[in-house]
Design a protein around this motif. Structure first.
Motif, PDB file in Angstrom:
ATOM      1  N   LEU A 281     -91.389  -0.186 -15.341  1.00  0.00           N
ATOM      2  CA  LEU A 281     -90.321   0.693 -14.860  1.00  0.00           C
ATOM      3  C   LEU A 281     -89.460  -0.004 -13.813  1.00  0.00           C
ATOM      4  O   LEU A 281     -88.230   0.180 -13.773  1.00  0.00           O
ATOM      5  CB  LEU A 281     -90.935   1.970 -14.270  1.00  0.00           C
ATOM      6  CG  LEU A 281     -91.696   2.878 -15.253  1.00  0.00           C
ATOM      7  CD1 LEU A 281     -92.326   4.044 -14.510  1.00  0.00           C
ATOM      8  CD2 LEU A 281     -90.749   3.383 -16.337  1.00  0.00           C
ATOM      9  N   ILE A 282     -90.110  -0.822 -12.961  1.00  0.00           N
ATOM     10  CA  ILE A 282     -89.365  -1.478 -11.878  1.00  0.00           C
ATOM     11  C   ILE A 282     -88.332  -2.444 -12.443  1.00  0.00           C
ATOM     12  O   ILE A 282     -87.148  -2.395 -12.073  1.00  0.00           O
ATOM     13  CB  ILE A 282     -90.336  -2.200 -10.923  1.00  0.00           C
ATOM     14  CG1 ILE A 282     -91.145  -1.167 -10.129  1.00  0.00           C
ATOM     15  CG2 ILE A 282     -89.576  -3.121  -9.975  1.00  0.00           C
ATOM     16  CD1 ILE A 282     -92.195  -1.780  -9.228  1.00  0.00           C
ATOM     17  N   TRP A 283     -88.761  -3.354 -13.341  1.00  0.00           N
ATOM     18  CA  TRP A 283     -87.785  -4.351 -13.801  1.00  0.00           C
ATOM     19  C   TRP A 283     -86.721  -3.727 -14.707  1.00  0.00           C
ATOM     20  O   TRP A 283     -85.571  -4.177 -14.727  1.00  0.00           O
ATOM     21  CB  TRP A 283     -88.468  -5.544 -14.454  1.00  0.00           C
ATOM     22  CG  TRP A 283     -89.078  -5.359 -15.822  1.00  0.00           C
ATOM     23  CD1 TRP A 283     -90.370  -5.159 -16.120  1.00  0.00           C
ATOM     24  CD2 TRP A 283     -88.382  -5.408 -17.081  1.00  0.00           C
ATOM     25  NE1 TRP A 283     -90.557  -5.059 -17.471  1.00  0.00           N
ATOM     26  CE2 TRP A 283     -89.348  -5.218 -18.092  1.00  0.00           C
ATOM     27  CE3 TRP A 283     -87.060  -5.586 -17.450  1.00  0.00           C
ATOM     28  CZ2 TRP A 283     -89.027  -5.201 -19.441  1.00  0.00           C
ATOM     29  CZ3 TRP A 283     -86.728  -5.574 -18.799  1.00  0.00           C
ATOM     30  CH2 TRP A 283     -87.705  -5.382 -19.775  1.00  0.00           C
ATOM     31  N   ARG A 284     -87.079  -2.666 -15.418  1.00  0.00           N
ATOM     32  CA  ARG A 284     -86.058  -1.998 -16.233  1.00  0.00           C
ATOM     33  C   ARG A 284     -85.032  -1.285 -15.349  1.00  0.00           C
ATOM     34  O   ARG A 284     -83.827  -1.276 -15.649  1.00  0.00           O
ATOM     35  CB  ARG A 284     -86.722  -1.011 -17.191  1.00  0.00           C
ATOM     36  CG  ARG A 284     -87.455  -1.683 -18.349  1.00  0.00           C
ATOM     37  CD  ARG A 284     -88.135  -0.666 -19.252  1.00  0.00           C
ATOM     38  NE  ARG A 284     -88.754  -1.288 -20.414  1.00  0.00           N
ATOM     39  CZ  ARG A 284     -89.959  -1.841 -20.416  1.00  0.00           C
ATOM     40  NH1 ARG A 284     -90.687  -1.824 -19.293  1.00  0.00           N
ATOM     41  NH2 ARG A 284     -90.448  -2.404 -21.501  1.00  0.00           N
ATOM     42  N   PHE A 285     -85.520  -0.679 -14.235  1.00  0.00           N
ATOM     43  CA  PHE A 285     -84.593  -0.025 -13.314  1.00  0.00           C
ATOM     44  C   PHE A 285     -83.631  -1.040 -12.704  1.00  0.00           C
ATOM     45  O   PHE A 285     -82.412  -0.802 -12.629  1.00  0.00           O
ATOM     46  CB  PHE A 285     -85.374   0.688 -12.209  1.00  0.00           C
ATOM     47  CG  PHE A 285     -84.505   1.134 -11.060  1.00  0.00           C
ATOM     48  CD1 PHE A 285     -83.708   2.264 -11.167  1.00  0.00           C
ATOM     49  CD2 PHE A 285     -84.460   0.398  -9.876  1.00  0.00           C
ATOM     50  CE1 PHE A 285     -82.898   2.658 -10.114  1.00  0.00           C
ATOM     51  CE2 PHE A 285     -83.654   0.790  -8.822  1.00  0.00           C
ATOM     52  CZ  PHE A 285     -82.870   1.932  -8.941  1.00  0.00           C
ATOM     53  N   HIS A 286     -84.158  -2.181 -12.255  1.00  0.00           N
ATOM     54  CA  HIS A 286     -83.293  -3.191 -11.635  1.00  0.00           C
ATOM     55  C   HIS A 286     -82.329  -3.800 -12.653  1.00  0.00           C
ATOM     56  O   HIS A 286     -81.190  -4.144 -12.301  1.00  0.00           O
ATOM     57  CB  HIS A 286     -84.148  -4.280 -10.993  1.00  0.00           C
ATOM     58  CG  HIS A 286     -84.719  -3.871  -9.664  1.00  0.00           C
ATOM     59  ND1 HIS A 286     -83.975  -3.822  -8.507  1.00  0.00           N
ATOM     60  CD2 HIS A 286     -85.970  -3.465  -9.310  1.00  0.00           C
ATOM     61  CE1 HIS A 286     -84.726  -3.423  -7.493  1.00  0.00           C
ATOM     62  NE2 HIS A 286     -85.952  -3.197  -7.954  1.00  0.00           N
ATOM     63  N   LEU A 287     -82.769  -3.948 -13.889  1.00  0.00           N
ATOM     64  CA  LEU A 287     -81.853  -4.453 -14.917  1.00  0.00           C
ATOM     65  C   LEU A 287     -80.718  -3.463 -15.149  1.00  0.00           C
ATOM     66  O   LEU A 287     -79.542  -3.853 -15.270  1.00  0.00           O
ATOM     67  CB  LEU A 287     -82.626  -4.699 -16.216  1.00  0.00           C
ATOM     68  CG  LEU A 287     -81.805  -5.226 -17.401  1.00  0.00           C
ATOM     69  CD1 LEU A 287     -81.181  -6.576 -17.065  1.00  0.00           C
ATOM     70  CD2 LEU A 287     -82.667  -5.333 -18.655  1.00  0.00           C
TER      71      LEU A 287
END
Length: 748
Positions: A281-287
């Motif tokens: 969830l974290i890297w998808r949010f930042h992307l």
């Protein structure tokens, strides 16, 4: 002159000055030592924007009154801002002995105009009529000052709709050459670290293209590229090479916003099997934030500067959350995972510290983000290479094992291929032999009988059995021997001498049975005698595989030959059955001579031949006298015995070329091709006498004497057609009966 061309000329001058500084610095340093002074005292600020005179000079820069100005320690974020977006700062420049002085400012939020003696000496950004402007980047500033600037008051006009307003970082007066030298010296560190990071990204990308672990090396390449570009965009030397602040700020923003995406993907791959559920969830949010923030900024919806505070807050939360796995790793992680997490912890602390400096939570200083990112990249690369080395060692061991297994499988496959090729060849041979066998069977079935079929078999059998050497013997029942009819030898084989010509039935097992040959009987079913042996096939057993045979035992050949002999035996059984059926259909069941049906078929043919070739043809019709009375006296069984005996006398009197038939009841007919009337009469008289002198018995009792009456018709002595001989012979028989019986009458 346009602002663009002026900026280009200034860039060229800066580059030339930087190059001149690097070349001449040792000589200059020996002549004089540069002096730099921090401008960190005497700052004042004033909210709002100054009115301007008709000549375009700001009124506030001409007033000396200080009651509207307030003191401030550092010209940034004065108190009581509220909704203010404009502010003025002023300071009295310190004394100094300058040759080419410049004022160095690390950064400004957001655009600025600088005035000295009421005259504008520097501008970054564009102020509109309302005193506002838009974000144009965060470059460093080098403001040229006159040599006699000491003690003069310097004014700064600032506009910012960002959370910060004012100057930021270092503010110093120094020689231009000293500043350029410092810019170059400080930038070398960033250029080196960013270059190493970008090189790591490139090598990881290339390495990943030729490696099975593309995901690991791809994530390393992404992080190294993002961190390298982030460090490169912060190099102050960039503006001397390409004076487009927004370009470098966009590069910095994109790479900075990409860093958490790459970091989380790296950790997600390297912390296995320990799984943190929120990593994805974290890297998808930042992307998503990266795409949205940069896209909206380029579209002019938001300012790029306004995207930083939100991102920094989210990034700080993400860094804190990602430190949670450290507890699990410390307890049960591998050494590589612990080393990776330690490097991540150091980089996270540096990033958090840099955020604190950026938001004025701590006093300004340059945080070594470049070295932290480089250290993290190197740690990941070293761990990846160690992992790759271990993997390659395991792969080499596996390859050795696989190669051994492949060799075994290849050998087995080669054997299988050979067997399949042999099977294919044998199948082709079988198909060929089956076709030959079908042709032989067709010829046998079309033959006229067992004798003709046997001749066909003798002619075709060698071709069917080749390449196997052998011989064919036919069984001679009366003499009890096997006679050699044909043989075929292999010139290169062991059987070079011909087999025995004749072998008795008692010695066949001794002479023709051994371990090197097959002795295969050809059996068929005779309707009267049961199973009979027509002949025997004697074949050499192959010692080595031939023509697709899978082994030297000749199993496939034996099966093929057995099948052929079985089918040939069936055909001979059918032919024998057909012969017996024909015999039964043309033979009188009581007397054993031919019946009237056979006479009708043969007589028409013989009559035609006699007429065509002018050959003599005679017919005898004979009848037992008073046979009805004899049957009434002695019974039909005795009558049957008499008829059989009369048929036997007929066979003993006439030639084998003559045809004897039972015409019906007690009446017989004899067809004599090539016989004239004199010869026919002599035979008929001989028959009459022998019947008259014969003693007939039945069940041991003598029967009364019997006589016969005979009628003769002959061609060409008589002027009648050959087709009418039977009719006229019957008329002659009738006259013999009328003339007193027991006599021979010739038709006239």
């Amino acid at each position: 002159m346009s602002p663009g061309r002026a900026r280009q000329r200034a860039t060229v001058r800066y580059l030339f000055a930087a190059l001149l500084t690097l070349i001449c610095w040792p000589q200059w340093q020996s002549c004089w030592a540069g002096v730099e002074i921090e401008v960190d005292q005497g700052w004042e600020y004033r909210w709002g924007d100054s009115p301007f005179t008709a000549d375009g000079e700001p009124v506030w820069a001409q007033e000396e009154a200080s009651d509207q100005w307030s003191s401030i320690v550092f010209p940034s974020n004065p108190p009581g801002r509220g909704s203010q977006t404009n502010v003025w700062y002023r300071v009295i420049l310190p004394d100094g002995d300058w040759r080419d002085p410049v004022l160095y400012i690390f950064s400004v939020d957001l655009i600025v105009e600088v005035y000295l003696d009421g005259r504008k000496i520097y501008q970054f950004g564009h102020f509109d009529q309302a005193g506002k402007g838009r974000f144009e980047g965060w470059p460093w500033h080098m403001i040229p000052l006159p040599v006699d600037c000491s003690g003069k008051r310097l004014y700064f006009r600032i506009y910012s709709d960002y959370q910060d307003i004012g100057l930021w970082g270092q503010i110093r007066i120094m020689e231009r050459v000293d500043l350029l030298q410092e810019i170059v010296r400080n930038s070398i560190e960033r250029l080196v670290t960013s270059g190493i990071s970008i090189l790591i990204a490139f090598l990881s990308l290339i390495f990943g293209l030729f490696n099975r672990e593309r995901g690991n090396f791809g994530s390393i390449a992404l992080f190294a590229l993002a961190s390298g570009c982030m460090v490169l965009s912060g190099s102050q030397l960039n503006l001397l090479l390409f004076d487009r602040p927004l370009f470098w700020d966009y590069m910095g923003a994109i790479s900075y916003y990409t860093v958490p995406v790459a970091m989380v993907i790296l950790l997600e791959r390297w912390l296995k099997p320990i799984r943190v559920p929120w990593m994805g969830l974290i890297w998808r949010f930042h992307l998503l934030y990266l795409v949205g923030a940069v896209g909206l900024s380029l579209a002019g919806v938001v300012s790029l500067a306004d995207t930083y505070p939100i991102f920094d807050g989210c990034f700080a939360i993400s860094l804190t959350l990602l430190l949670i796995p450290a507890v699990q790793i410390a307890a049960r992680g591998s050494s590589d995972q612990k080393a990776l997490l330690a490097a991540y912890a150091v980089l996270s602390l540096l990033l958090l510290l840099d955020m604190a400096v950026a938001h004025s939570l701590v006093h300004w200083f340059q945080v070594p983000i470049a070295w932290g990112a480089l250290a993290f990249s190197l740690a990941v690369v070293i761990i990846s290479l160690r992992h790759y080395a271990r993997t390659q060692t395991a792969l080499r061991a596996m390859n050795v094992s696989l190669e051994q297994e492949v060799r075994k499988r290849t050998a087995a496959l080669a054997r299988l291929v050979r067997r399949e090729r042999q099977r294919a060849r044998m199948l082709g041979i079988e198909n060929k032999k089956r076709a030959e066998l079908e042709n032989i069977l067709t010829d046998l079935q079309n033959s006229g009988g067992v004798i003709e079929a046997n001749e066909i078999l003798i002619r075709c059998l060698p071709a069917l059995c080749r390449p196997l050497a052998g011989a064919y013997y036919q069984r001679d029942e009366p003499e009890g021997v096997y006679r050699l009819l044909d043989f075929w030898l292999d010139p290169s084989g062991p059987d070079r001498a011909p087999p025995p010509v004749s072998v008795s039935a008692t010695e066949v097992f001794r002479l023709l049975s051994d371990d090197n040959h097959w002795r295969l009987p050809l059996l068929y079913e005779d309707p009267r005698r049961g199973e009979c042996e027509l002949g025997m096939l004697w074949l050499r057993i192959p010692e080595a595989p031939i023509d697709g045979e899978l082994s030297g035992t000749g199993t496939s050949w034996r099966q093929l030959i057995d099948l052929g002999l079985e089918k040939i035996g069936l055909v001979f059984s059918q032919l024998s059955l057909h012969s017996e059926l024909r015999r039964l259909s043309y033979e009188d069941g009581l007397t054993g001579v031919k019946n009237r049906r056979f006479l009708d078929e043969v007589f028409s043919r013989e009559a035609a031949l006699a007429k065509r070739h002018g050959r003599a043809l005679s017919v005898i019709m004979c009848d037992v006298d008073h046979f009805k009375r004899f049957n009434d006296t002695y019974g039909h069984a005795a009558g049957d015995v008499v008829l059989k005996r009369v048929a036997g006398l007929l066979a003993s009197v006439f030639r084998q070329t003559d045809l004897i038939c039972r015409y019906g009841g007690e009446e017989f007919c004899v067809l004599m091709p090539g016989t004239q009337v004199e010869g026919c009469q002599q035979r008929a008289e001989d028959l009459r006498q022998r019947v008259e002198s014969e003693s007939f018995e039945y069940e041991g009792h003598a029967l009364g004497p019997l006589t016969i009456s005979v009628g003769i018709a002959a061609w060409p002595e008589m002027p009648i057609a050959p087709e009418s001989l039977i009719v006229f012979a019957d008329q002659a028989l009738y006259r013999a009966k009328q003339s007193g019986r027991n006599r021979v009458e010739i038709y006239h």
